[in-house]
Motif scaffolding. Sequence first.
Motif, PDB file in Angstrom:
ATOM      1  N   ASN A  35       5.818  -7.194   4.092  1.00 50.38           N
ATOM      2  CA  ASN A  35       5.010  -8.400   3.981  1.00 50.38           C
ATOM      3  C   ASN A  35       4.353  -8.453   2.608  1.00 50.38           C
ATOM      4  N   PRO A  36       4.586  -9.523   1.851  1.00 50.80           N
ATOM      5  CA  PRO A  36       4.113  -9.577   0.472  1.00 50.80           C
ATOM      6  C   PRO A  36       2.722 -10.193   0.290  1.00 50.80           C
ATOM      7  N   THR A  37       2.004 -10.449   1.372  1.00 47.27           N
ATOM      8  CA  THR A  37       0.715 -11.121   1.230  1.00 47.27           C
ATOM      9  C   THR A  37      -0.412 -10.137   0.947  1.00 47.27           C
ATOM     10  N   SER A  69      -0.257  -4.144   7.547  1.00 46.17           N
ATOM     11  CA  SER A  69      -0.805  -3.080   8.388  1.00 46.17           C
ATOM     12  C   SER A  69      -0.088  -1.743   8.211  1.00 46.17           C
ATOM     13  N   ASN A  70       0.964  -1.686   7.396  1.00 49.30           N
ATOM     14  CA  ASN A  70       1.767  -0.472   7.222  1.00 49.30           C
ATOM     15  C   ASN A  70       2.364   0.023   8.538  1.00 49.30           C
ATOM     16  N   GLN A  71       2.630  -0.901   9.444  1.00 47.70           N
ATOM     17  CA  GLN A  71       3.264  -0.564  10.713  1.00 47.70           C
ATOM     18  C   GLN A  71       4.562  -1.359  10.820  1.00 47.70           C
ATOM     19  N   TYR A  72       5.519  -0.742  11.475  1.00 53.02           N
ATOM     20  CA  TYR A  72       6.756  -1.458  11.748  1.00 53.02           C
ATOM     21  C   TYR A  72       6.529  -2.394  12.924  1.00 53.02           C
ATOM     22  N   LYS A  73       7.051  -3.593  12.797  1.00 48.67           N
ATOM     23  CA  LYS A  73       6.959  -4.576  13.872  1.00 48.67           C
ATOM     24  C   LYS A  73       8.355  -5.107  14.153  1.00 48.67           C
ATOM     25  N   LYS A 123      13.339   5.054   4.739  1.00 48.12           N
ATOM     26  CA  LYS A 123      12.726   5.202   6.067  1.00 48.12           C
ATOM     27  C   LYS A 123      12.925   3.923   6.899  1.00 48.12           C
ATOM     28  N   SER A 124      12.773   2.774   6.274  1.00 43.98           N
ATOM     29  CA  SER A 124      12.942   1.491   6.976  1.00 43.98           C
ATOM     30  C   SER A 124      14.372   1.311   7.465  1.00 43.98           C
ATOM     31  N   PHE A 125      15.353   1.674   6.633  1.00 49.38           N
ATOM     32  CA  PHE A 125      16.744   1.555   7.063  1.00 49.38           C
ATOM     33  C   PHE A 125      17.036   2.487   8.244  1.00 49.38           C
ATOM     34  N   ASP A 139       0.827  -1.205   0.000  1.00 46.66           N
ATOM     35  CA  ASP A 139       0.000   0.000   0.000  1.00 46.66           C
ATOM     36  C   ASP A 139       0.862   1.256   0.000  1.00 46.66           C
ATOM     37  N   VAL A 140       2.166   1.079  -0.040  1.00 44.12           N
ATOM     38  CA  VAL A 140       3.109   2.196  -0.015  1.00 44.12           C
ATOM     39  C   VAL A 140       3.205   2.798  -1.419  1.00 44.12           C
ATOM     40  N   ASP A 141       3.134   4.115  -1.507  1.00 44.83           N
ATOM     41  CA  ASP A 141       3.204   4.783  -2.807  1.00 44.83           C
ATOM     42  C   ASP A 141       4.623   4.868  -3.359  1.00 44.83           C
ATOM     43  N   ASP A 142       5.589   5.110  -2.499  1.00 43.30           N
ATOM     44  CA  ASP A 142       6.974   5.319  -2.923  1.00 43.30           C
ATOM     45  C   ASP A 142       7.882   4.310  -2.218  1.00 43.30           C
TER      46      ASP A 142
END
Length: 158
Positions: A117-119, A126-130, A101-103, A91-94
């Motif tokens: 997550n590719p499912t 959920s677009n949340q970091y876990k 941002k993740s790094f 669901d991420v646009d960019d």
Amino acid sequence: MFKIIIPSYRRPHIINIYVIAFLKKYDLLEDIYIFTPQTELYKKTIDKNLNIKIIKCPVGLINARNFISEYFEEGERLLILDDDIKDILTDVDDIKKELIKSFKFMDKYKISLGSINPTGNPYFRSNQYKIGLFLCVGCFYFMINKKHIVLRYFTDEK
């Protein structure tokens, strides 16, 4: 930034068709490395205009992935892609901005392995970091190379 890593064997044409289109779609056509035991075949086949580095590695995905960890310096940011990836569900646009941002998140919390997550299941997307022990699917994951923490591959998944 980060380096894009593609371990491959017997698939230079698929990289030209699918992976290059994927990289173009997400504006990721820079700092690309293909690791393969078949360097001459790949040098003849892969689009020379893209300035992709082709590095010789051992046969077998597990061996190639371990070789990649040794090849790069401690702390380097690596996005690892399968050689037949066509796209990812997100669901991420960019994607590029999200990876940067993740790094940063990984640096902050001293994390060295992550993935999107590719499912198609919205519960998992959920677009949340876990933080914790989760499956990082081998077709698209990213890592901060840590040589002193052994992230050795014994299987194709992380």
